[in-house]
Motif scaffolding. Structure first.
Motif, mmCIF file in Angstrom:
data_model
loop_
_atom_site.group_PDB
_atom_site.id
_atom_site.type_symbol
_atom_site.label_atom_id
_atom_site.label_comp_id
_atom_site.label_asym_id
_atom_site.label_seq_id
_atom_site.Cartn_x
_atom_site.Cartn_y
_atom_site.Cartn_z
ATOM 1 N N ARG A 41 0.852 -1.198 0.000
ATOM 2 C CA ARG A 41 0.000 0.000 0.000
ATOM 3 C C ARG A 41 0.884 1.243 0.000
ATOM 4 O O ARG A 41 1.553 1.555 0.972
ATOM 5 C CB ARG A 41 -0.935 -0.007 1.205
ATOM 6 C CG ARG A 41 -1.900 1.185 1.200
ATOM 7 C CD ARG A 41 -3.182 0.890 1.944
ATOM 8 N NE ARG A 41 -3.872 -0.237 1.330
ATOM 9 C CZ ARG A 41 -4.780 -0.995 1.957
ATOM 10 N NH1 ARG A 41 -5.106 -0.740 3.204
ATOM 11 N NH2 ARG A 41 -5.350 -1.994 1.322
ATOM 12 N N ALA A 42 0.881 1.940 -1.127
ATOM 13 C CA ALA A 42 1.777 3.089 -1.318
ATOM 14 C C ALA A 42 1.091 4.413 -0.993
ATOM 15 O O ALA A 42 1.773 5.405 -0.719
ATOM 16 C CB ALA A 42 2.293 3.101 -2.755
ATOM 17 N N LEU A 43 -0.220 4.448 -1.055
ATOM 18 C CA LEU A 43 -1.012 5.618 -0.649
ATOM 19 C C LEU A 43 -2.232 5.104 0.101
ATOM 20 O O LEU A 43 -2.741 4.051 -0.253
ATOM 21 C CB LEU A 43 -1.518 6.414 -1.864
ATOM 22 C CG LEU A 43 -0.601 7.404 -2.560
ATOM 23 C CD1 LEU A 43 -1.364 8.076 -3.710
ATOM 24 C CD2 LEU A 43 -0.054 8.458 -1.612
ATOM 25 N N GLY A 52 -2.534 14.273 -7.001
ATOM 26 C CA GLY A 52 -3.746 14.651 -7.718
ATOM 27 C C GLY A 52 -4.933 14.171 -6.892
ATOM 28 O O GLY A 52 -4.935 14.258 -5.664
ATOM 29 N N ALA A 53 -5.941 13.597 -7.574
ATOM 30 C CA ALA A 53 -7.093 13.041 -6.844
ATOM 31 C C ALA A 53 -6.864 11.590 -6.434
ATOM 32 O O ALA A 53 -7.736 10.976 -5.834
ATOM 33 C CB ALA A 53 -8.349 13.148 -7.707
ATOM 34 N N TRP A 54 -5.687 11.023 -6.752
ATOM 35 C CA TRP A 54 -5.394 9.638 -6.345
ATOM 36 C C TRP A 54 -5.190 9.600 -4.840
ATOM 37 O O TRP A 54 -4.320 10.298 -4.311
ATOM 38 C CB TRP A 54 -4.139 9.116 -7.049
ATOM 39 C CG TRP A 54 -4.225 9.078 -8.543
ATOM 40 C CD1 TRP A 54 -3.670 9.971 -9.413
ATOM 41 C CD2 TRP A 54 -4.901 8.102 -9.348
ATOM 42 N NE1 TRP A 54 -3.961 9.608 -10.708
ATOM 43 C CE2 TRP A 54 -4.711 8.473 -10.701
ATOM 44 C CE3 TRP A 54 -5.648 6.952 -9.054
ATOM 45 C CZ2 TRP A 54 -5.249 7.734 -11.761
ATOM 46 C CZ3 TRP A 54 -6.170 6.219 -10.106
ATOM 47 C CH2 TRP A 54 -5.977 6.599 -11.438
ATOM 48 N N CYS A 55 -5.974 8.796 -4.133
ATOM 49 C CA CYS A 55 -5.905 8.796 -2.669
ATOM 50 C C CYS A 55 -5.604 7.419 -2.092
ATOM 51 O O CYS A 55 -5.519 7.271 -0.869
ATOM 52 C CB CYS A 55 -7.193 9.367 -2.083
ATOM 53 S SG CYS A 55 -8.676 8.419 -2.482
ATOM 54 N N PHE A 56 -5.427 6.431 -2.944
ATOM 55 C CA PHE A 56 -5.210 5.059 -2.472
ATOM 56 C C PHE A 56 -4.510 4.322 -3.599
ATOM 57 O O PHE A 56 -4.917 4.436 -4.760
ATOM 58 C CB PHE A 56 -6.580 4.441 -2.176
ATOM 59 C CG PHE A 56 -6.587 3.051 -1.603
ATOM 60 C CD1 PHE A 56 -6.680 2.857 -0.227
ATOM 61 C CD2 PHE A 56 -6.564 1.934 -2.419
ATOM 62 C CE1 PHE A 56 -6.733 1.575 0.315
ATOM 63 C CE2 PHE A 56 -6.616 0.654 -1.886
ATOM 64 C CZ PHE A 56 -6.702 0.476 -0.520
ATOM 65 N N LEU A 57 -3.443 3.582 -3.251
ATOM 66 C CA LEU A 57 -2.699 2.849 -4.274
ATOM 67 C C LEU A 57 -2.177 1.552 -3.681
ATOM 68 O O LEU A 57 -1.334 1.565 -2.786
ATOM 69 C CB LEU A 57 -1.531 3.715 -4.791
ATOM 70 C CG LEU A 57 -0.498 3.036 -5.702
ATOM 71 C CD1 LEU A 57 -1.138 2.277 -6.842
ATOM 72 C CD2 LEU A 57 0.465 4.069 -6.257
ATOM 73 N N ASP A 58 -2.725 0.462 -4.158
ATOM 74 C CA ASP A 58 -2.275 -0.884 -3.792
ATOM 75 C C ASP A 58 -1.614 -1.535 -4.995
ATOM 76 O O ASP A 58 -2.151 -1.495 -6.104
ATOM 77 C CB ASP A 58 -3.462 -1.773 -3.385
ATOM 78 C CG ASP A 58 -3.824 -1.660 -1.918
ATOM 79 O OD1 ASP A 58 -3.119 -0.967 -1.160
ATOM 80 O OD2 ASP A 58 -4.837 -2.277 -1.529
ATOM 81 N N HIS A 59 -0.463 -2.176 -4.748
ATOM 82 C CA HIS A 59 0.215 -2.984 -5.764
ATOM 83 C C HIS A 59 0.254 -4.410 -5.240
ATOM 84 O O HIS A 59 0.753 -4.652 -4.146
ATOM 85 C CB HIS A 59 1.637 -2.434 -5.988
ATOM 86 C CG HIS A 59 2.483 -3.302 -6.874
ATOM 87 N ND1 HIS A 59 3.843 -3.441 -6.682
ATOM 88 C CD2 HIS A 59 2.170 -4.070 -7.936
ATOM 89 C CE1 HIS A 59 4.318 -4.258 -7.603
ATOM 90 N NE2 HIS A 59 3.340 -4.652 -8.377
ATOM 91 N N PHE A 60 -0.293 -5.349 -6.013
ATOM 92 C CA PHE A 60 -0.309 -6.744 -5.563
ATOM 93 C C PHE A 60 0.367 -7.640 -6.598
ATOM 94 O O PHE A 60 0.262 -7.418 -7.799
ATOM 95 C CB PHE A 60 -1.734 -7.230 -5.264
ATOM 96 C CG PHE A 60 -2.756 -6.877 -6.302
ATOM 97 C CD1 PHE A 60 -3.467 -5.701 -6.197
ATOM 98 C CD2 PHE A 60 -2.995 -7.713 -7.382
ATOM 99 C CE1 PHE A 60 -4.409 -5.364 -7.163
ATOM 100 C CE2 PHE A 60 -3.936 -7.387 -8.347
ATOM 101 C CZ PHE A 60 -4.642 -6.201 -8.238
ATOM 102 N N GLY A 61 1.104 -8.636 -6.093
ATOM 103 C CA GLY A 61 1.737 -9.630 -6.947
ATOM 104 C C GLY A 61 3.081 -9.168 -7.498
ATOM 105 O O GLY A 61 3.582 -8.138 -7.079
ATOM 106 N N PRO A 62 3.674 -9.957 -8.454
ATOM 107 C CA PRO A 62 3.082 -11.177 -9.007
ATOM 108 C C PRO A 62 2.897 -12.256 -7.926
ATOM 109 O O PRO A 62 3.838 -12.556 -7.197
ATOM 110 C CB PRO A 62 4.101 -11.640 -10.057
ATOM 111 C CG PRO A 62 5.040 -10.506 -10.259
ATOM 112 C CD PRO A 62 4.993 -9.665 -9.047
#
Ligand code: MN
Length: 312
Positions: A41-43, A52-62
């Motif tokens: 979870r980066a944000l 900007g309006a990005w308020c949540f960022l999940d990166h999953f995998g590989p």
């Protein structure tokens, strides 16, 4: 995707990002989804709530798995005040929502779900799958004037690609590189997947946007600073280009937009402008009001955390 942290927590009040000419590097936190799928979870971060309006960022995998339930398996949960944006580089996710949508997203396609005043959904790895899952899920905060809009779902298959030599950027949402993507957005922003070759890539960027770079595969240098998987690099406004160096081919997520300036509180799966909005959404979900039902998912709804903080 959902914020499944079980511990009760207070709404996050979100100040604008820091002003900084150089790359600011932030480490993602590791969060465990119910299924056992772990996400980076980066944000949001304490020091950086939005890009900007990005308020949540999940990166999953590989993430390799043998049965679907070891991958994505997120039961019914509600959202308000946001759009969810799902982008996969490998695998599939079956989405169902309270509008009656049933859609399987695959690598190269985009899902955008607009909650507006309220929607509920589930996300799961389908039985017919590649045995691996790799992607991003992001949330966009709706501007205050759009928070009460009708919910909607879009699945976009045709996406524009920017190319310079062996470097490529698939613009999955918004406007960048002189291109426009098709999904409906509500503030000036961009989201893309970059694939850079070994060597140096100079990427044109919109000076009015702040940007985030997230390494999905490989490692890079930006402004001569290293950036690895599990890290988010933040770049403030005013740039016309970003120089990315890589020793081997790398894959990145890139987000950007004009800084978000409306009041913004985030709690669980809700984005709102006030405590009262969050409190009322939680009450309505628990009462079975407002959000509608999701049909066809074999499993329980997500638990709802306590909302401990008093009104402020
Ligand atoms: Mn969700």
């Amino acid at each position: 995707m959902s914020d499944t942290e079980e511990r009760p927590h207070a709404p996050l009040v979100c100040p604008p990002g820091p002003a900084n000419d150089e790359l600011l590097t932030l480490d993602a936190s590791i969060q465990q989804l119910g299924s056992g799928l772990s996400v980076r979870r980066a944000l949001p971060k304490r020091t950086l709530r939005t890009i900007g309006a990005w308020c949540f960022l999940d990166h999953f995998g590989p993430h390799q798995f043998s049965t679907p339930r070891e991958a994505m398996y997120v039961g019914a949960h509600p959202h308000i005040g946001l759009q969810t944006v799902t982008w996969l580089t490998e695998g599939e996710v079956l989405h169902r929502d309270s509008l009656g949508t049933v859609a399987t997203i695959e690598a190269g396609g985009l899902n955008v779900m607009t909650s507006g005043r309220g929607i509920a959904h589930t996300e799961e790895t389908p039985n017919d799958n590649a045995g691996v899952l790799h992607g991003l899920q992001l949330w966009l905060a709706l501007p205050e004037r759009r928070r009460e809009m009708d919910p909607a779902f879009e699945h976009v298959f045709e996406l524009p690609v920017w190319r310079d030599g062996a470097a490529e950027a698939t613009l999955f949402i918004g406007d960048a590189f002189g291109l426009s993507a098709g999904a409906t957005i509500h503030s000036p922003l961009m989201g893309a997947e970059l694939r850079v070759p070994a060597g140096r890539t100079t990427l044109p960027v919109t000076p009015e946007f702040e940007h985030g770079l997230l390494v999905m595969e490989g490692s890079i240098r930006v402004d001569d600073r290293p950036l690895e998987v599990g890290q988010l690099g933040y770049l403030s406004r005013g740039r016309r280009s970003v120089c990315i160096e890589a020793e081997a081919p790398a894959r990145l997520g890139m987000i950007g937009g004009e800084p978000y300036t409306d009041p913004l509180l985030m709690w669980w799966n809700f984005v709102g402008g006030s405590y009262d909005e969050i409190h009322e959404a939680r009450r309505a979900w628990l009462a079975g009001e407002r959000f509608g039902a999701v049909h066809g998912f074999d499993g329980p709804a997500l638990g709802v955390p306590d909302l401990l903080l008093s009104r402020r």
